[in-house]
Scaffold this motif. Structure first.
Motif, PDB file in Angstrom:
ATOM      1  N   PRO A  88       0.824  -1.214   0.000  1.00  0.00           N
ATOM      2  CA  PRO A  88       0.000   0.000   0.000  1.00  0.00           C
ATOM      3  C   PRO A  88       0.858   1.265   0.000  1.00  0.00           C
ATOM      4  O   PRO A  88       1.818   1.367   0.739  1.00  0.00           O
ATOM      5  N   PHE A  89       0.490   2.236  -0.842  1.00  0.00           N
ATOM      6  CA  PHE A  89       1.243   3.488  -0.924  1.00  0.00           C
ATOM      7  C   PHE A  89       0.336   4.714  -0.924  1.00  0.00           C
ATOM      8  O   PHE A  89       0.826   5.834  -1.043  1.00  0.00           O
ATOM      9  N   THR A  90      -0.981   4.542  -0.823  1.00  0.00           N
ATOM     10  CA  THR A  90      -1.889   5.679  -0.746  1.00  0.00           C
ATOM     11  C   THR A  90      -2.611   5.651   0.597  1.00  0.00           C
ATOM     12  O   THR A  90      -2.591   4.647   1.304  1.00  0.00           O
ATOM     13  N   THR A  91      -3.285   6.747   0.914  1.00  0.00           N
ATOM     14  CA  THR A  91      -4.032   6.853   2.166  1.00  0.00           C
ATOM     15  C   THR A  91      -5.520   6.916   1.863  1.00  0.00           C
ATOM     16  O   THR A  91      -5.945   7.641   0.961  1.00  0.00           O
ATOM     17  N   VAL A  92      -6.310   6.144   2.616  1.00  0.00           N
ATOM     18  CA  VAL A  92      -7.766   6.214   2.500  1.00  0.00           C
ATOM     19  C   VAL A  92      -8.216   7.497   3.195  1.00  0.00           C
ATOM     20  O   VAL A  92      -7.863   7.752   4.343  1.00  0.00           O
ATOM     21  N   THR A  93      -9.011   8.326   2.474  1.00  0.00           N
ATOM     22  CA  THR A  93      -9.464   9.595   3.039  1.00  0.00           C
ATOM     23  C   THR A  93     -10.952   9.603   3.372  1.00  0.00           C
ATOM     24  O   THR A  93     -11.410  10.443   4.144  1.00  0.00           O
ATOM     25  N   ALA A  94     -11.718   8.689   2.791  1.00  0.00           N
ATOM     26  CA  ALA A  94     -13.153   8.579   3.076  1.00  0.00           C
ATOM     27  C   ALA A  94     -13.580   7.149   2.810  1.00  0.00           C
ATOM     28  O   ALA A  94     -13.037   6.485   1.924  1.00  0.00           O
ATOM     29  N   GLY A  95     -14.557   6.654   3.579  1.00  0.00           N
ATOM     30  CA  GLY A  95     -14.983   5.269   3.437  1.00  0.00           C
ATOM     31  C   GLY A  95     -13.999   4.336   4.110  1.00  0.00           C
ATOM     32  O   GLY A  95     -13.090   4.774   4.826  1.00  0.00           O
ATOM     33  N   HIS A  96     -14.146   3.050   3.882  1.00  0.00           N
ATOM     34  CA  HIS A  96     -13.199   2.082   4.434  1.00  0.00           C
ATOM     35  C   HIS A  96     -13.397   0.718   3.786  1.00  0.00           C
ATOM     36  O   HIS A  96     -14.414   0.459   3.149  1.00  0.00           O
ATOM     37  N   PHE A  97     -12.410  -0.125   3.987  1.00  0.00           N
ATOM     38  CA  PHE A  97     -12.452  -1.512   3.542  1.00  0.00           C
ATOM     39  C   PHE A  97     -12.436  -2.406   4.774  1.00  0.00           C
ATOM     40  O   PHE A  97     -11.702  -2.138   5.717  1.00  0.00           O
ATOM     41  N   ALA A  98     -13.242  -3.442   4.745  1.00  0.00           N
ATOM     42  CA  ALA A  98     -13.244  -4.422   5.827  1.00  0.00           C
ATOM     43  C   ALA A  98     -12.479  -5.655   5.366  1.00  0.00           C
ATOM     44  O   ALA A  98     -12.816  -6.259   4.339  1.00  0.00           O
ATOM     45  N   VAL A  99     -11.438  -6.000   6.102  1.00  0.00           N
ATOM     46  CA  VAL A  99     -10.652  -7.199   5.824  1.00  0.00           C
ATOM     47  C   VAL A  99     -11.069  -8.255   6.833  1.00  0.00           C
ATOM     48  O   VAL A  99     -10.987  -8.030   8.038  1.00  0.00           O
ATOM     49  N   THR A 100     -11.531  -9.385   6.336  1.00  0.00           N
ATOM     50  CA  THR A 100     -11.888 -10.502   7.207  1.00  0.00           C
ATOM     51  C   THR A 100     -10.831 -11.575   7.040  1.00  0.00           C
ATOM     52  O   THR A 100     -10.631 -12.094   5.938  1.00  0.00           O
ATOM     53  N   ASP A 101     -10.144 -11.867   8.118  1.00  0.00           N
ATOM     54  CA  ASP A 101      -9.142 -12.925   8.109  1.00  0.00           C
ATOM     55  C   ASP A 101      -9.828 -14.222   8.513  1.00  0.00           C
ATOM     56  O   ASP A 101     -10.805 -14.206   9.264  1.00  0.00           O
ATOM     57  N   ALA A 102      -9.378 -15.334   8.015  1.00  0.00           N
ATOM     58  CA  ALA A 102      -9.960 -16.630   8.364  1.00  0.00           C
ATOM     59  C   ALA A 102      -8.841 -17.657   8.495  1.00  0.00           C
ATOM     60  O   ALA A 102      -7.795 -17.518   7.860  1.00  0.00           O
ATOM     61  N   PRO A 103      -9.060 -18.688   9.307  1.00  0.00           N
ATOM     62  CA  PRO A 103      -8.043 -19.735   9.432  1.00  0.00           C
ATOM     63  C   PRO A 103      -7.800 -20.404   8.083  1.00  0.00           C
ATOM     64  O   PRO A 103      -8.710 -20.492   7.260  1.00  0.00           O
ATOM     65  N   LEU A 104      -6.587 -20.846   7.866  1.00  0.00           N
ATOM     66  CA  LEU A 104      -6.278 -21.558   6.627  1.00  0.00           C
ATOM     67  C   LEU A 104      -7.131 -22.811   6.522  1.00  0.00           C
ATOM     68  O   LEU A 104      -7.427 -23.461   7.531  1.00  0.00           O
ATOM     69  N   PRO A 105      -7.499 -23.196   5.306  1.00  0.00           N
ATOM     70  CA  PRO A 105      -8.217 -24.461   5.135  1.00  0.00           C
ATOM     71  C   PRO A 105      -7.251 -25.625   5.354  1.00  0.00           C
ATOM     72  O   PRO A 105      -6.062 -25.411   5.621  1.00  0.00           O
ATOM     73  N   ALA A 106      -7.730 -26.830   5.203  1.00  0.00           N
ATOM     74  CA  ALA A 106      -6.878 -28.022   5.355  1.00  0.00           C
ATOM     75  C   ALA A 106      -5.654 -27.903   4.455  1.00  0.00           C
ATOM     76  O   ALA A 106      -5.699 -27.271   3.399  1.00  0.00           O
ATOM     77  N   VAL A 107      -4.550 -28.508   4.860  1.00  0.00           N
ATOM     78  CA  VAL A 107      -3.317 -28.470   4.081  1.00  0.00           C
ATOM     79  C   VAL A 107      -3.596 -29.066   2.701  1.00  0.00           C
ATOM     80  O   VAL A 107      -4.134 -30.161   2.585  1.00  0.00           O
ATOM     81  N   PRO A 108      -3.233 -28.333   1.635  1.00  0.00           N
ATOM     82  CA  PRO A 108      -3.455 -28.856   0.287  1.00  0.00           C
ATOM     83  C   PRO A 108      -2.658 -30.131   0.063  1.00  0.00           C
ATOM     84  O   PRO A 108      -1.572 -30.303   0.630  1.00  0.00           O
ATOM     85  N   VAL A 109      -3.170 -30.985  -0.789  1.00  0.00           N
ATOM     86  CA  VAL A 109      -2.520 -32.263  -1.069  1.00  0.00           C
ATOM     87  C   VAL A 109      -1.095 -32.047  -1.553  1.00  0.00           C
ATOM     88  O   VAL A 109      -0.174 -32.741  -1.125  1.00  0.00           O
ATOM     89  N   TRP A 110      -0.884 -31.061  -2.436  1.00  0.00           N
ATOM     90  CA  TRP A 110       0.455 -30.855  -2.979  1.00  0.00           C
ATOM     91  C   TRP A 110       1.458 -30.494  -1.896  1.00  0.00           C
ATOM     92  O   TRP A 110       2.612 -30.864  -1.971  1.00  0.00           O
ATOM     93  N   LEU A 111       1.032 -29.777  -0.848  1.00  0.00           N
ATOM     94  CA  LEU A 111       1.937 -29.391   0.222  1.00  0.00           C
ATOM     95  C   LEU A 111       2.240 -30.577   1.149  1.00  0.00           C
ATOM     96  O   LEU A 111       3.381 -30.830   1.482  1.00  0.00           O
ATOM     97  N   SER A 112       1.222 -31.319   1.532  1.00  0.00           N
ATOM     98  CA  SER A 112       1.456 -32.455   2.420  1.00  0.00           C
ATOM     99  C   SER A 112       2.252 -33.542   1.706  1.00  0.00           C
ATOM    100  O   SER A 112       3.099 -34.183   2.289  1.00  0.00           O
ATOM    101  N   THR A 113       2.046 -33.711   0.400  1.00  0.00           N
ATOM    102  CA  THR A 113       2.810 -34.692  -0.377  1.00  0.00           C
ATOM    103  C   THR A 113       4.275 -34.300  -0.431  1.00  0.00           C
ATOM    104  O   THR A 113       5.162 -35.134  -0.273  1.00  0.00           O
ATOM    105  N   ALA A 114       4.540 -33.010  -0.638  1.00  0.00           N
ATOM    106  CA  ALA A 114       5.923 -32.527  -0.709  1.00  0.00           C
ATOM    107  C   ALA A 114       6.648 -32.747   0.610  1.00  0.00           C
ATOM    108  O   ALA A 114       7.787 -33.188   0.643  1.00  0.00           O
ATOM    109  N   HIS A 115       5.972 -32.441   1.729  1.00  0.00           N
ATOM    110  CA  HIS A 115       6.610 -32.629   3.035  1.00  0.00           C
ATOM    111  C   HIS A 115       6.816 -34.105   3.335  1.00  0.00           C
ATOM    112  O   HIS A 115       7.837 -34.483   3.897  1.00  0.00           O
TER     113      HIS A 115
END
Length: 192
Positions: free
Chosen positions: A160-187
């Motif tokens: 980010p390089f600009t400043t919000v001057t009016a209004g806003h954005f809502a960021v909703t964070d959520a837990p990661l889903p189950a480990v993807p197959v490609w990641l668990s296979t690699a490990h």
């Protein structure tokens, strides 16, 4: 103790630790806690202050939901100012979201332009970032500082390089889903 035997023991121990970590992550990432959001989101509308066009009216609207490349949604932006001929000019673009990532009060999102007014003012892939909240929220948009945003890869956005001057954005964070197959296979392959 034989050096190769101790190296092999260390590798087996590290492999077992990685396997336990991946297995534990699968169980915890796949089960969100009660009341936790099921998926990340970036929604809202805001006006920004852009240092390269400080007197212009620049606004963004986001409605994005989902994990990474499974994200869906739309974005819109409008830039109004005074053209080189001294007359008012406005450009708008709409697009489709193809990636969203969130962490705390920070989000990055990418997408593809689907329509512009006037037609053809921009095209291709674009990226956005949002950080902070309240009076300290900031936004970044790829074409604001990159010469060739059409080459921007999916899931990548500029800080980010600009400043919000009016209004806003809502960021909703959520837990990661189950480990993807490609990641668990690699490990698991590294553990062998």
């Amino acid at each position: 103790m034989n050096r190769s035997l101790s190296s092999r023991t260390a590798l087996v121990s590290i492999g077992a630790l990685v396997a336990l970590t991946v297995t534990g992550a699968t169980a915890s990432a796949g089960t969100p806690t009660a009341g936790a959001p099921k998926e990340p989101a970036l929604v809202g509308s805001a006006k920004i202050h852009y240092a390269y066009a400080p007197d212009d009216d620049i606004r963004f609207d986001f409605d994005a939901h989902g994990f990474y490349t499974l994200a869906r949604g739309t974005f819109h932006f409008r830039h109004s100012g005074i053209g080189a001929d001294g007359r008012p000019v406005t450009g708008e673009a709409w697009g489709k979201v193809d990636c969203l990532a969130t962490g705390g009060d920070t989000a990055t999102m990418t997408g593809t332009i689907t329509r512009t007014v006037p037609p053809g003012i921009m095209a291709g892939a674009v990226g956005f970032s949002v950080a902070g909240h309240g009076r300290h929220q900031r936004l970044g948009f790829s074409w604001g500082v990159l010469e060739s945003p059409a080459e921007l890869p999916g899931c990548y956005a500029i800080a980010p390089f600009t400043t919000v001057t009016a209004g806003h954005f809502a960021v909703t964070d959520a837990p990661l889903p189950a480990v993807p197959v490609w990641l668990s296979t690699a490990h698991n392959a590294e553990a062998d």
